[in-house]
Structures are given as structure tokens and as C-alpha cells.
Design a protein around this motif. Structure first.
Motif, PDB file in Angstrom:
ATOM      1  N   HIS A 108      11.744 -12.580  -4.338  1.00  0.00           N
ATOM      2  CA  HIS A 108      12.820 -12.767  -4.962  1.00  0.00           C
ATOM      3  C   HIS A 108      14.305 -12.967  -5.079  1.00  0.00           C
ATOM      4  N   ARG A 109      13.947 -13.042  -3.598  1.00  0.00           N
ATOM      5  CA  ARG A 109      16.082 -12.318  -3.819  1.00  0.00           C
ATOM      6  C   ARG A 109      16.562 -13.955  -2.262  1.00  0.00           C
ATOM      7  N   GLY A 110      15.831 -14.947  -2.831  1.00  0.00           N
ATOM      8  CA  GLY A 110      15.634 -15.832  -1.791  1.00  0.00           C
ATOM      9  C   GLY A 110      15.873 -15.128   0.111  1.00  0.00           C
ATOM     10  N   ILE A 111      15.004 -14.501   0.485  1.00  0.00           N
ATOM     11  CA  ILE A 111      15.354 -13.935   1.790  1.00  0.00           C
ATOM     12  C   ILE A 111      13.883 -14.528   2.562  1.00  0.00           C
ATOM     13  N   ARG A 112      14.272 -14.775   4.084  1.00  0.00           N
ATOM     14  CA  ARG A 112      12.675 -14.189   4.169  1.00  0.00           C
ATOM     15  C   ARG A 112      12.503 -13.354   6.015  1.00  0.00           C
ATOM     16  N   HIS A 113      11.766 -13.008   5.664  1.00  0.00           N
ATOM     17  CA  HIS A 113      11.776 -11.797   6.296  1.00  0.00           C
ATOM     18  C   HIS A 113      11.120 -12.080   8.044  1.00  0.00           C
ATOM     19  N   SER A 114      11.343 -10.878   8.973  1.00  0.00           N
ATOM     20  CA  SER A 114       9.601 -11.186   9.560  1.00  0.00           C
ATOM     21  C   SER A 114       9.467 -10.341   9.948  1.00  0.00           C
ATOM     22  N   LEU A 115       7.583 -10.528   9.585  1.00  0.00           N
ATOM     23  CA  LEU A 115       6.940  -9.537  10.058  1.00  0.00           C
ATOM     24  C   LEU A 115       6.123  -9.248  11.112  1.00  0.00           C
ATOM     25  N   ARG A 116       5.742  -7.769  11.732  1.00  0.00           N
ATOM     26  CA  ARG A 116       5.065  -8.422  12.733  1.00  0.00           C
ATOM     27  C   ARG A 116       4.167  -6.673  12.808  1.00  0.00           C
ATOM     28  N   ILE A 117       2.788  -6.877  13.438  1.00  0.00           N
ATOM     29  CA  ILE A 117       1.005  -5.794  13.712  1.00  0.00           C
ATOM     30  C   ILE A 117       1.790  -6.175  15.180  1.00  0.00           C
ATOM     31  N   GLN A 118       1.334  -4.816  15.765  1.00  0.00           N
ATOM     32  CA  GLN A 118       0.677  -4.082  16.500  1.00  0.00           C
ATOM     33  C   GLN A 118      -0.261  -5.209  17.075  1.00  0.00           C
ATOM     34  N   ARG A 119      -0.728  -6.022  18.021  1.00  0.00           N
ATOM     35  CA  ARG A 119      -2.049  -6.662  18.405  1.00  0.00           C
ATOM     36  C   ARG A 119      -2.892  -5.468  18.341  1.00  0.00           C
ATOM     37  N   ALA A 120      -2.424  -3.919  19.289  1.00  0.00           N
ATOM     38  CA  ALA A 120      -4.183  -3.696  19.505  1.00  0.00           C
ATOM     39  C   ALA A 120      -4.225  -2.616  18.430  1.00  0.00           C
ATOM     40  N   SER A 121      -3.597  -2.862  17.332  1.00  0.00           N
ATOM     41  CA  SER A 121      -3.826  -2.231  16.270  1.00  0.00           C
ATOM     42  C   SER A 121      -4.863  -2.570  15.731  1.00  0.00           C
ATOM     43  N   LEU A 122      -5.662  -4.116  15.893  1.00  0.00           N
ATOM     44  CA  LEU A 122      -6.340  -4.536  15.475  1.00  0.00           C
ATOM     45  C   LEU A 122      -7.802  -5.028  16.942  1.00  0.00           C
ATOM     46  N   ASP A 123      -9.154  -4.988  16.210  1.00  0.00           N
ATOM     47  CA  ASP A 123     -10.040  -5.375  17.428  1.00  0.00           C
ATOM     48  C   ASP A 123     -11.066  -6.801  16.207  1.00  0.00           C
ATOM     49  N   GLN A 124     -11.580  -7.020  16.835  1.00  0.00           N
ATOM     50  CA  GLN A 124     -12.516  -8.400  16.576  1.00  0.00           C
ATOM     51  C   GLN A 124     -13.126  -8.312  15.712  1.00  0.00           C
ATOM     52  N   GLY A 125     -13.594  -8.217  14.141  1.00  0.00           N
ATOM     53  CA  GLY A 125     -14.293  -8.409  13.262  1.00  0.00           C
ATOM     54  C   GLY A 125     -13.882  -7.218  12.703  1.00  0.00           C
ATOM     55  N   ASP A 126     -12.663  -6.673  12.260  1.00  0.00           N
ATOM     56  CA  ASP A 126     -11.949  -5.607  11.405  1.00  0.00           C
ATOM     57  C   ASP A 126     -12.099  -5.977  10.400  1.00  0.00           C
ATOM     58  N   ARG A 127     -11.589  -4.945   9.163  1.00  0.00           N
ATOM     59  CA  ARG A 127     -11.856  -4.901   7.962  1.00  0.00           C
ATOM     60  C   ARG A 127     -10.677  -3.825   7.257  1.00  0.00           C
ATOM     61  N   VAL A 128      -9.799  -5.119   7.130  1.00  0.00           N
ATOM     62  CA  VAL A 128      -9.181  -4.657   6.511  1.00  0.00           C
ATOM     63  C   VAL A 128      -8.568  -4.768   4.292  1.00  0.00           C
ATOM     64  N   LEU A 129      -7.582  -4.105   4.601  1.00  0.00           N
ATOM     65  CA  LEU A 129      -7.124  -3.724   3.060  1.00  0.00           C
ATOM     66  C   LEU A 129      -6.351  -3.496   3.046  1.00  0.00           C
ATOM     67  N   LEU A 130      -5.884  -4.591   1.662  1.00  0.00           N
ATOM     68  CA  LEU A 130      -3.821  -4.722   3.091  1.00  0.00           C
ATOM     69  C   LEU A 130      -2.977  -3.930   1.532  1.00  0.00           C
ATOM     70  N   VAL A 131      -2.175  -3.226   1.700  1.00  0.00           N
ATOM     71  CA  VAL A 131      -1.836  -2.629   0.430  1.00  0.00           C
ATOM     72  C   VAL A 131      -0.425  -2.296   0.276  1.00  0.00           C
ATOM     73  N   ASP A 132       0.154  -2.330  -0.508  1.00  0.00           N
ATOM     74  CA  ASP A 132       1.760  -2.822  -1.344  1.00  0.00           C
ATOM     75  C   ASP A 132       2.786  -2.143  -2.298  1.00  0.00           C
ATOM     76  N   ASP A 133       3.593  -1.840  -2.593  1.00  0.00           N
ATOM     77  CA  ASP A 133       3.455  -0.598  -3.681  1.00  0.00           C
ATOM     78  C   ASP A 133       4.043  -1.774  -4.979  1.00  0.00           C
ATOM     79  N   TRP A 134       4.503  -3.313  -4.587  1.00  0.00           N
ATOM     80  CA  TRP A 134       4.623  -4.097  -5.654  1.00  0.00           C
ATOM     81  C   TRP A 134       4.216  -6.155  -4.673  1.00  0.00           C
ATOM     82  N   ILE A 135       4.496  -6.579  -5.452  1.00  0.00           N
ATOM     83  CA  ILE A 135       4.418  -8.493  -5.119  1.00  0.00           C
ATOM     84  C   ILE A 135       4.913  -9.020  -6.237  1.00  0.00           C
TER      85      ILE A 135
END
Length: 146
Positions: free
Chosen positions: A80-107
Motif C-alpha cells: 500500500h506504500r509502493g514498497i516491494r519486499h523480499s520474503l524468505r522461508i527456510q527450506r528445511a522448515s517445510l516437508d513435502q505434503g505439509d499443511r500450512v495455515l498462513l497467519v498475519d495481523d492484517w492484509i
């Protein structure tokens, strides 16, 4: 004003519990899952959600944060401010077939949620428990076609 209210809510234990517990009711029996939170404010409800559900936490970090090992990275669309962020996750934090719930404070524009969704989707057989991000993808397709 909304930011101040949200910030104050995070400082009150009863408010935190209500903010975290109510939306998690549909996932209380989901089992075999993890919660992903987006840096930085998303770590608060995301970490609390993981604790409430008794599951692991996957951190989606912005550039510059310390992160060991192989990472998956995506650049967001402008926020909303025109800023592009680079976001990263550790590959080791996920395995094939993992089910993930994405949570944030606002969108606001959904740019960070969509980038993290893409990161998580890079893991083979990724399954989501989230209903907001697919709706954001559909909305983007509809508005870009107009």
C-alpha cells in the motif's frame, strides 16, 4: 488509528487470546500442520496460533534478517506504500505434503500474503488450510482483467 488499536490489543492478554483463539476454531482438529507468520507483526498472532494449536511455526522473513541454510525467496508486488519486499522461508522448515495455515495481523493489498503463498507452493504437495489467499488470487485475476 487501526494500528494503535491493533498494537494495544497485542499488549492485552485477554485480547490476544480472543484474537488468536476464535479464528482457529475450524483448525483445532486439523493435525499434522504448521503455522506460517510474516515478519514482523505476523510473528505475534502466528506464534500464538502455533502455540494454541500445538504445532510448529514457519517464519516468513524479510530481507536482512538472519536465516541459516537454504532459503526460498520471492519478491512481493508493491504494498500500500509502493514498497516491494523480499520474503524468505527456510527450506528445511517445510516437508513435502505439509499443511500450512498462513497467519498475519492484517492484509492491505495482499502482496505479502500472495508472495508467501507462492513460497509455500514451491514445496511439492503443499496443502493450505488458508481460505483468504486463494480468494486474493481470484480477486487479482478479476481486477486485472477489467
Amino acid at each position: 488509528m487501526a494500528m494503535q488499536t491493533c498494537g494495544r490489543s497485542f499488549g492485552m492478554a485477554i485480547a490476544i487470546h480472543a484474537i488468536v483463539r476464535a479464528p482457529l476454531a475450524p483448525f483445532s482438529d486439523a493435525g499434522g500442520m504448521a503455522v506460517c507468520g510474516i515478519e514482523s507483526r505476523g510473528f505475534l498472532p502466528g506464534g500464538a496460533a502455533a502455540l494454541e494449536l500445538g504445532v510448529g511455526f514457519v517464519a516468513a522473513r524479510k530481507a536482512g534478517g538472519m536465516f541459516r541454510g537454504e532459503k526460498l525467496a520471492r519478491k512481493t508486488e508493491p504494498d500500500h506504500r509502493g514498497i516491494r519486499h523480499s520474503l524468505r522461508i527456510q527450506r528445511a522448515s517445510l516437508d513435502q505434503g505439509d499443511r500450512v495455515l498462513l497467519v498475519d495481523d492484517w492484509i492491505e493489498t495482499g502482496s505479502q500474503a500472495l508472495a508467501v503463498w507462492d513460497l509455500l507452493s514451491a514445496v511439492k504437495n503443499f496443502q493450505t488450510l488458508d481460505r483468504v489467499v486463494p480468494a486474493l488470487h481470484r480477486l487479482r485475476r478479476l481486477t486485472s482483467a477489467a
